[in-house]
Design an enzyme around this catalytic site. Sequence first.
Site, PDB file in Angstrom:
ATOM      1  CD  GLU A  35      -2.835   0.791   2.540  1.00 27.81           C
ATOM      2  OE1 GLU A  35      -3.518   1.764   2.839  1.00 27.81           O
ATOM      3  OE2 GLU A  35      -2.748  -0.233   3.244  1.00 27.81           O
ATOM      4  NE  ARG A 261       3.696  -7.957  10.835  1.00 26.28           N
ATOM      5  CZ  ARG A 261       3.085  -7.230   9.888  1.00 26.28           C
ATOM      6  NH1 ARG A 261       2.071  -7.725   9.237  1.00 26.28           N
ATOM      7  NH2 ARG A 261       3.477  -6.020   9.610  1.00 26.28           N
ATOM      8  CE  LYS A 271       3.239   0.153   4.624  1.00 29.93           C
ATOM      9  NZ  LYS A 271       2.575  -0.051   3.354  1.00 29.93           N
TER      10      LYS A 271
HETATM   11  P1  ATP Z   1       2.659  -1.915   7.797  1.00 30.33           P
HETATM   12  O1  ATP Z   1       1.778  -2.314   8.947  1.00 30.33           O
HETATM   13  O2  ATP Z   1       4.068  -1.716   8.182  1.00 30.33           O
HETATM   14  O3  ATP Z   1       2.088  -0.792   6.989  1.00 30.33           O
HETATM   15  P2  ATP Z   1       1.500  -3.627   5.893  1.00 30.33           P
HETATM   16  O4  ATP Z   1       1.415  -5.107   5.923  1.00 30.33           O
HETATM   17  O5  ATP Z   1       0.269  -2.865   6.137  1.00 30.33           O
HETATM   18  O6  ATP Z   1       2.671  -3.188   6.863  1.00 30.33           O
HETATM   19  P3  ATP Z   1       1.629  -3.401   3.078  1.00 30.33           P
HETATM   20  O7  ATP Z   1       2.141  -2.291   2.249  1.00 30.33           O
HETATM   21  O8  ATP Z   1       0.179  -3.672   3.070  1.00 30.33           O
HETATM   22  O9  ATP Z   1       2.122  -3.116   4.556  1.00 30.33           O
HETATM   23  O10 ATP Z   1       2.434  -4.741   2.811  1.00 30.33           O
HETATM   24  C1  ATP Z   1       2.941  -5.176   1.575  1.00 30.33           C
HETATM   25  C2  ATP Z   1       3.348  -6.609   1.743  1.00 30.33           C
HETATM   26  O11 ATP Z   1       4.422  -6.719   2.681  1.00 30.33           O
HETATM   27  C3  ATP Z   1       2.215  -7.456   2.283  1.00 30.33           C
HETATM   28  O12 ATP Z   1       2.121  -8.636   1.510  1.00 30.33           O
HETATM   29  C4  ATP Z   1       2.613  -7.741   3.703  1.00 30.33           C
HETATM   30  O13 ATP Z   1       2.138  -8.981   4.117  1.00 30.33           O
HETATM   31  C5  ATP Z   1       4.137  -7.697   3.639  1.00 30.33           C
HETATM   32  N1  ATP Z   1       4.699  -7.341   4.941  1.00 30.33           N
HETATM   33  C6  ATP Z   1       4.459  -6.219   5.637  1.00 30.33           C
HETATM   34  N2  ATP Z   1       5.103  -6.243   6.819  1.00 30.33           N
HETATM   35  C7  ATP Z   1       5.795  -7.401   6.873  1.00 30.33           C
HETATM   36  C8  ATP Z   1       6.654  -8.018   7.829  1.00 30.33           C
HETATM   37  N3  ATP Z   1       6.938  -7.441   8.996  1.00 30.33           N
HETATM   38  N4  ATP Z   1       7.183  -9.224   7.525  1.00 30.33           N
HETATM   39  C9  ATP Z   1       6.899  -9.813   6.361  1.00 30.33           C
HETATM   40  N5  ATP Z   1       6.096  -9.295   5.416  1.00 30.33           N
HETATM   41  C10 ATP Z   1       5.538  -8.102   5.659  1.00 30.33           C
HETATM   42 MG    MG Z   2      -1.293  -2.146   5.246  1.00 28.20          MG
END
Ligand code: ATP
Ligand code: MG
Length: 549
Positions: A35, A261, A271
Amino acid sequence: MTEEKRPSNFIENIIDEDNEKGTYGGEVYTRFPPEPNGYLHIGHAKSICLNFGLAKKYGGRCNLRYDDTNPAKEDVEYVDSIEEDVKWLGFEWTERRWASDYFDTMYKAACELISKGLAYVDDQDADTIHATRGTLTEPGQESPCRNRTPEENQALFEEMKAGRYGDGEKVLRARIDMASPNINMRDPIIYRIAHKTHHNTGDKWCIYPMYDFAHPIEDAIEGITHSICTLEFEDHRPLYNWVLEKVGFWPNPPKQIEFARLNLTHTMMSKRKLKKLVDEGVVEGWDDPRMPTIAGIRRRGYTPASIRNFCEQIGVAKANSLVDQGQLEHCVREDLQDKVESRHVVEKPIKVVLTNYPAGRVEEIEIEKNRNNPDLGTRKVPFSGTFYIDGEDFMENPPKKYFRMYPGNEVRIKGAYLVTCREVVKDEAGNITELRCTYDPESRGGNAPDGRKVKGTIHFVEASTAVKIRVRNYGDLMIEDEAGEEVLNPSSVEEEICYAEPILAEARPGERFQFFRHGYYVADTKLCTDEEKVFNRIVGLKSSWKPGK
Ligand code: ATP
Ligand code: MG
């Protein structure tokens, strides 16, 4: 560890099985779906390495897809940074897609569900819907709107789309099972009203699909075979499958696979939280070298290979765990130790004057470029009768087993001579201003002609050619407070002005070195100027983390 280098993980087992059965005709198509609402962090690096890595390993494809179904403000800055990060890690996407390009198909899919009696417009507000979801032990309550006819629902959904209602006045819900043991299946909301301008579609839409409805459709449209996500989505998998099955547009739908994760000690992995640090000015920006963002880690001096190796080492698992930051540090140390040249830098310098060294003479000392890798050869370092040593390498009243410089002790000045401290000179305030020493002219190269034992070896920076550099030593972003809570480390960076050998004045931004006895450093890519060089400590020399620990 002597096991095979690339342990096949449970995801590869699933792919192997699919390939054997021919589920996807031997195809492997993955995607990385960020995102664009912030910079990527090391957790995303794990997902990138996994998705792009699988495509590489199986000769498949991997898309970069922006998950922009949420009309929240998004920034080109984030999009640019995401692409830079993916490329820096060494990967290339097959196609770059925007989920918002699929809004038309998503709308059609929703209409399809409505026509099959599998979705309905609900007039209840979000709070009521939430409150009537039930609990783990009790079923939810059916909405009074649940039994509207498909025609009625279609008309209402079209009105929603046409902008007849305000935000939150109506939603579209999947009609599944209010008594399902899985709360995600209790008539989840799949479309909501949001009168917001979207960066891509402008004001074309005022209804937007929810993640659980949109994501499987995005995957299916792109022909993704294995849709890999993190463990929180395990309970959403039945809904993922339900959407694809009931919409029915795609005969060979993708499968969702969840993995744990990445969580790292002494830092934060979200983020949203990282953005707060940036917005509040707690750090210098998204690429502050203390940040666990890929941009921060890059500026800190980590190499792409070290991150890929780290992601490979930690592997993929089905259970969440906390990875020791030390393991990441170990990986960059391992990558740098045979590659980068060493440099002499002294912190908290103390001046040494050799009273028996010929006045005005400057000679060149030959030292190895890298002690671990003789193939890199040697280089020359200036030396004279006046030089600086590191503040840590002198003690006036040393404890036992201190082998560095102290009054009366003979030490080896690295690659140069054996030197004995004779006198400590101080100013009126009692600060040491210089150490008067003598050297053994017969000991060039650092060996005593009579073979006498000299235990300590210390490094030096010749005084007349020394340059000043700014050095930033980093600690953890987060530390444990007295109550055992992780809190921001108030002193996560320490800046020092150091003396360095003259060659460091020519360091190029991004160039990495080992500072003898201090650690691995990189010339900062933002702060270095012609006048002043600034170096970030990538990592210290020693590790508290051991492989197999
Ligand atoms: P954040 O909470 O930091 O914003 P998010 O999962 O909302 O993380 P996205 O941009 O939606 O962020 O994630 C893109 C991809 O990265 C998704 O497939 C997510 O599962 C993966 N991802 C995000 N954080 C992790 C993590 N800590 N370990 C492994 N994969 C991750
Ligand atoms: Mg997200």
